[in-house]
Design a protein around this motif. Sequence first.
Motif, short mmCIF file in Angstrom:
data_model
loop_
_atom_site.label_atom_id
_atom_site.label_comp_id
_atom_site.label_asym_id
_atom_site.label_seq_id
_atom_site.Cartn_x
_atom_site.Cartn_y
_atom_site.Cartn_z
N ALA A 47 83.75 39.52 126.59
CA ALA A 47 82.98 38.91 127.68
C ALA A 47 83.91 38.40 128.79
CB ALA A 47 82.10 37.79 127.16
N GLN A 48 85.04 37.83 128.38
CA GLN A 48 86.00 37.34 129.39
C GLN A 48 86.62 38.47 130.18
OE1 GLN A 48 88.44 35.05 126.70
NE2 GLN A 48 87.55 33.09 127.36
N VAL A 49 86.94 39.57 129.50
CA VAL A 49 87.53 40.71 130.23
C VAL A 49 86.54 41.21 131.28
CG1 VAL A 49 88.48 43.05 130.05
CG2 VAL A 49 88.94 41.40 128.23
N PHE A 50 85.29 41.35 130.89
CA PHE A 50 84.25 41.78 131.85
C PHE A 50 84.12 40.78 133.00
CE2 PHE A 50 81.30 45.34 130.74
CZ PHE A 50 81.89 45.78 129.57
N TYR A 53 87.73 40.54 135.02
CA TYR A 53 88.32 41.76 135.60
C TYR A 53 87.35 42.91 135.80
CZ TYR A 53 92.52 39.21 134.39
OH TYR A 53 93.49 38.24 134.29
N GLY A 54 86.15 42.78 135.23
CA GLY A 54 85.14 43.82 135.43
C GLY A 54 85.13 44.90 134.36
N GLU A 55 84.07 45.69 134.40
CA GLU A 55 83.89 46.71 133.37
C GLU A 55 84.98 47.78 133.41
OE1 GLU A 55 79.97 48.48 133.04
OE2 GLU A 55 80.71 50.00 131.61
N THR A 56 85.43 48.17 134.61
CA THR A 56 86.43 49.22 134.72
C THR A 56 87.70 48.85 133.95
OG1 THR A 56 85.55 49.72 136.88
CG2 THR A 56 87.67 50.69 136.36
N ARG A 57 88.10 47.58 134.10
CA ARG A 57 89.28 47.11 133.38
C ARG A 57 89.04 47.15 131.87
NH1 ARG A 57 93.43 43.25 133.94
NH2 ARG A 57 94.47 43.16 131.93
N PHE A 58 87.84 46.73 131.45
CA PHE A 58 87.52 46.78 130.03
C PHE A 58 87.62 48.22 129.52
CE2 PHE A 58 84.51 47.66 126.59
CZ PHE A 58 85.03 46.82 125.61
N ARG A 59 87.10 49.16 130.29
CA ARG A 59 87.12 50.57 129.86
C ARG A 59 88.55 51.09 129.73
NH1 ARG A 59 82.60 50.42 127.31
NH2 ARG A 59 80.83 49.92 128.66
N SER A 60 89.45 50.65 130.59
CA SER A 60 90.82 51.15 130.44
C SER A 60 91.53 50.48 129.26
CB SER A 60 91.62 51.11 131.74
OG SER A 60 91.54 49.87 132.32
N GLU A 61 91.25 49.22 129.03
CA GLU A 61 91.80 48.57 127.82
C GLU A 61 91.26 49.27 126.56
OE1 GLU A 61 94.09 46.33 127.74
OE2 GLU A 61 94.09 45.57 129.79
N GLU A 62 89.98 49.57 126.59
CA GLU A 62 89.33 50.22 125.45
C GLU A 62 89.95 51.61 125.22
OE1 GLU A 62 85.11 51.49 126.04
OE2 GLU A 62 84.74 50.42 124.17
N ASN A 63 90.20 52.31 126.31
CA ASN A 63 90.80 53.64 126.24
C ASN A 63 92.21 53.59 125.61
OD1 ASN A 63 92.56 55.73 128.26
ND2 ASN A 63 90.86 56.59 127.11
N LEU A 64 92.98 52.58 125.98
CA LEU A 64 94.32 52.41 125.39
C LEU A 64 94.23 52.15 123.89
CD1 LEU A 64 96.21 50.15 127.98
CD2 LEU A 64 96.82 52.48 127.28
N VAL A 65 93.31 51.26 123.54
CA VAL A 65 93.10 50.92 122.13
C VAL A 65 92.68 52.17 121.34
CG1 VAL A 65 91.40 49.79 120.64
CG2 VAL A 65 92.65 48.46 122.33
N ILE A 66 91.78 52.93 121.90
CA ILE A 66 91.29 54.12 121.21
C ILE A 66 92.43 55.11 120.96
CG2 ILE A 66 89.82 56.20 121.43
CD1 ILE A 66 88.02 53.88 121.04
N PRO A 120 78.39 41.60 127.30
CA PRO A 120 78.26 41.44 128.76
C PRO A 120 77.18 42.31 129.39
CG PRO A 120 80.52 42.03 128.14
CD PRO A 120 79.75 41.95 126.89
N LEU A 121 76.97 43.50 128.86
CA LEU A 121 75.97 44.38 129.49
C LEU A 121 74.55 43.89 129.25
CD1 LEU A 121 77.48 47.91 128.75
CD2 LEU A 121 77.64 46.57 130.84
#
Length: 176
Positions: A47-50, A53-66, A120-121
């Motif tokens: 929730a804090q990342v969203f 920094y917004g969803e786009t940032r969350f998606r790139s963090e998620e992509n790195l983790v994946i 967050p969504l």
Amino acid sequence: MMKTNVVLIGFMGTGKTAVGRRLAKTLHKEFVDTDKEVEKATGMTVAQVFARYGETRFRSEENLVISRVAARENCVIAAGGGVVLRQENIEALRANGVVICLTADPEVIHERVKRRNTRPLLQKDKSRGRIEELLQERDGLYEVADFYIDTTNLDLDEVERQIINCLGGHNAQTAR
Ligand code: S3P
């Protein structure tokens, strides 16, 4: 080559984390939750990342983790509901994982997510209508799995049993 990971994908509230944790115990695999990994990597809640920094940032963090967890062996991976938004995530997860998609009817998803404020969504609007809208936006994106399990009328034990059943008929390594 045996795939040693079991990857659970699906919309929020379909039981990925709850079932995944159990399944990992049963199969003697390590449980990995991609949201938790994002939280570890960023030092913030999802929730804090969203919020910061917004969803786009969350998606790139998620992509790195994946990309990192997909390369591991012998894990049960509960993926965040939005991993299907990037094709690259699915390709990485499929390389060493049997992908199982959990589904549920919108009203049951609504029942399961409405008590929580961590997503967050659904922060502003947790209504069944909002859930249906998001499901619509993602129409077709979840159709990338090896197996599908409708969890609408199932308890966790039964979902777990069905997953193990799917794995038995697939080339996943289920033994220790
Ligand atoms: C999301 C699902 C969440 C989390 C984030 C975004 C989504 O994970 O990654 O809130 O886009 O569907 P869960 O499916 O585990 O709730």
